[in-house]
Design a protein around this motif. Structure first.
Motif, mmCIF file in Angstrom:
data_model
loop_
_atom_site.group_PDB
_atom_site.id
_atom_site.type_symbol
_atom_site.label_atom_id
_atom_site.label_comp_id
_atom_site.label_asym_id
_atom_site.label_seq_id
_atom_site.Cartn_x
_atom_site.Cartn_y
_atom_site.Cartn_z
ATOM 1 N N VAL A 127 0.845 -1.188 0.000
ATOM 2 C CA VAL A 127 0.000 0.000 0.000
ATOM 3 C C VAL A 127 0.886 1.246 0.000
ATOM 4 N N ASP A 128 1.701 1.411 1.024
ATOM 5 C CA ASP A 128 2.641 2.532 1.091
ATOM 6 C C ASP A 128 4.077 2.061 0.937
ATOM 7 N N ILE A 129 4.349 0.847 1.386
ATOM 8 C CA ILE A 129 5.695 0.274 1.372
ATOM 9 C C ILE A 129 5.632 -1.066 0.641
ATOM 10 N N PRO A 130 6.520 -1.295 -0.317
ATOM 11 C CA PRO A 130 6.490 -2.569 -1.039
ATOM 12 C C PRO A 130 7.074 -3.724 -0.219
ATOM 13 N N TYR A 131 6.433 -4.875 -0.305
ATOM 14 C CA TYR A 131 6.876 -6.116 0.315
ATOM 15 C C TYR A 131 6.942 -7.182 -0.769
ATOM 16 N N LEU A 132 7.712 -8.221 -0.526
ATOM 17 C CA LEU A 132 7.804 -9.319 -1.477
ATOM 18 C C LEU A 132 6.600 -10.235 -1.303
ATOM 19 N N SER A 133 5.862 -10.451 -2.401
ATOM 20 C CA SER A 133 4.684 -11.324 -2.388
ATOM 21 C C SER A 133 4.730 -12.241 -3.588
ATOM 22 N N LYS A 134 3.997 -13.344 -3.489
ATOM 23 C CA LYS A 134 3.925 -14.325 -4.571
ATOM 24 C C LYS A 134 2.464 -14.551 -4.939
ATOM 25 N N PHE A 135 2.156 -14.451 -6.243
ATOM 26 C CA PHE A 135 0.816 -14.743 -6.748
ATOM 27 C C PHE A 135 0.875 -16.078 -7.478
ATOM 28 N N ASP A 136 0.097 -17.056 -6.996
ATOM 29 C CA ASP A 136 0.038 -18.381 -7.606
ATOM 30 C C ASP A 136 -1.050 -18.385 -8.683
ATOM 31 N N ILE A 137 -0.684 -18.732 -9.918
ATOM 32 C CA ILE A 137 -1.625 -18.688 -11.032
ATOM 33 C C ILE A 137 -2.767 -19.686 -10.832
ATOM 34 N N ALA A 138 -2.466 -20.935 -10.482
ATOM 35 C CA ALA A 138 -3.488 -21.977 -10.377
ATOM 36 C C ALA A 138 -4.524 -21.675 -9.296
ATOM 37 N N SER A 139 -4.070 -21.321 -8.102
ATOM 38 C CA SER A 139 -4.997 -21.077 -6.994
ATOM 39 C C SER A 139 -5.474 -19.629 -6.944
ATOM 40 N N GLN A 140 -4.817 -18.760 -7.692
ATOM 41 C CA GLN A 140 -5.093 -17.325 -7.692
ATOM 42 C C GLN A 140 -5.008 -16.735 -6.282
ATOM 43 N N SER A 141 -4.032 -17.252 -5.532
ATOM 44 C CA SER A 141 -3.833 -16.764 -4.160
ATOM 45 C C SER A 141 -2.541 -15.971 -4.062
ATOM 46 N N THR A 200 0.539 -14.803 -1.475
ATOM 47 C CA THR A 200 1.244 -15.095 -0.237
ATOM 48 C C THR A 200 2.290 -14.016 -0.010
ATOM 49 N N LYS A 201 2.243 -13.392 1.156
ATOM 50 C CA LYS A 201 3.257 -12.400 1.510
ATOM 51 C C LYS A 201 4.488 -13.165 1.976
ATOM 52 N N LEU A 202 5.624 -12.954 1.311
ATOM 53 C CA LEU A 202 6.841 -13.704 1.602
ATOM 54 C C LEU A 202 7.763 -12.989 2.571
ATOM 55 N N SER A 203 7.506 -11.724 2.826
ATOM 56 C CA SER A 203 8.360 -10.962 3.725
ATOM 57 C C SER A 203 7.511 -10.002 4.534
ATOM 58 N N ASP A 204 7.778 -9.946 5.818
ATOM 59 C CA ASP A 204 7.113 -8.960 6.668
ATOM 60 C C ASP A 204 7.958 -7.713 6.831
ATOM 61 N N LYS A 205 9.155 -7.770 6.277
ATOM 62 C CA LYS A 205 10.061 -6.633 6.396
ATOM 63 C C LYS A 205 9.969 -5.757 5.163
ATOM 64 N N GLU A 206 10.146 -4.473 5.386
ATOM 65 C CA GLU A 206 10.139 -3.519 4.292
ATOM 66 C C GLU A 206 11.257 -3.858 3.303
ATOM 67 N N GLN A 207 10.940 -3.825 2.028
ATOM 68 C CA GLN A 207 11.903 -4.138 0.990
ATOM 69 C C GLN A 207 12.352 -2.876 0.295
ATOM 70 N N ILE A 208 13.513 -2.918 -0.286
ATOM 71 C CA ILE A 208 13.971 -1.771 -1.064
ATOM 72 C C ILE A 208 13.227 -1.749 -2.392
ATOM 73 N N GLU A 209 13.064 -0.582 -2.956
ATOM 74 C CA GLU A 209 12.432 -0.488 -4.263
ATOM 75 C C GLU A 209 13.350 -1.087 -5.307
ATOM 76 N N THR A 210 12.752 -1.752 -6.279
ATOM 77 C CA THR A 210 13.543 -2.403 -7.308
ATOM 78 C C THR A 210 12.844 -2.305 -8.640
ATOM 79 N N ASP A 211 13.578 -2.502 -9.683
ATOM 80 C CA ASP A 211 13.017 -2.501 -11.025
ATOM 81 C C ASP A 211 13.266 -3.884 -11.605
ATOM 82 N N ILE A 212 12.383 -4.835 -11.303
ATOM 83 C CA ILE A 212 12.553 -6.207 -11.782
ATOM 84 C C ILE A 212 11.514 -6.540 -12.839
#
Length: 176
Positions: free
Chosen positions: A147-161, A163-175
């Motif tokens: 929302v205000d701070i980016p976190y690492l998350s994973k979106f699973d295509i099959a289940s459309q779910s 999952t937040k993979l990190s509770d810590k604030e992540q640095i901004e990146t261009d991936i």
């Protein structure tokens, strides 16, 4: 043939339906007379572009796919303000695209096999997307989003779910 030090350009002539260069995966840019290029498929057979359309309410962009035969198909029918970026999955069966509407970013996946759109829940993923990358198996997308701070998350295509993979604030990146 050795690569030239000059930038190479590919042009798709929509009015003739022909690529002006037979292979465009090595090109620096693809130009469309009436659209904005976004990405090229990994198998070098399709290109995605956004085209502005004027509606009663907004100047909007819609997504289109064009193949080497010149066939053009509109992928999105709904109104969106701007497509921020798009990326094919490694197997070219899916297209991730992120649209930006007045500072809010929304992620969706287009399935070429099912000709359908999977909307990724912005309430869970967040509306600030600073990066996204496909898994090598094309079964998930990793996001730097929040929302205000980016976190690492994973979106699973099959289940459309999501999952937040990190509770810590992540640095901004261009991936993208």
């Amino acid at each position: 043939k050795e690569a030239s030090s000059e930038r190479e350009y590919c042009v798709f002539a929509i009015h003739t339906g022909k690529w002006l260069k037979p292979s465009f995966s090595t090109c620096a840019n693809v130009f469309f007379a009436d659209g904005r290029p976004l990405c090229i498929s990994n198998d070098d057979t399709k290109a995605i572009f956004a085209r502005k359309e004027v509606s009663d309410k907004y100047d909007t962009e819609r997504l289109f796919v064009v193949d080497k035969n010149g066939s053009i198909k509109k992928l999105t029918e709904y109104e969106t303000t701007s497509i921020a970026f798009a990326k094919f999955s490694p197997d070219d069966k899916y297209l991730l695209y992120v649209e930006q509407i007045e500072g809010t970013m929304l992620a969706s996946v287009y399935s070429f096999e099912q000709n359908s759109i999977i909307s990724i829940d912005a309430d869970i993923l967040g509306t600030l997307i600073t990066g996204a990358a496909w898994s090598s198996g094309s079964d998930a997308i990793y996001f730097m989003a929040g929302v205000d701070i980016p976190y690492l998350s994973k979106f699973d295509i099959a289940s459309q779910s999501i999952t937040k993979l990190s509770d810590k604030e992540q640095i901004e990146t261009d991936i993208y």
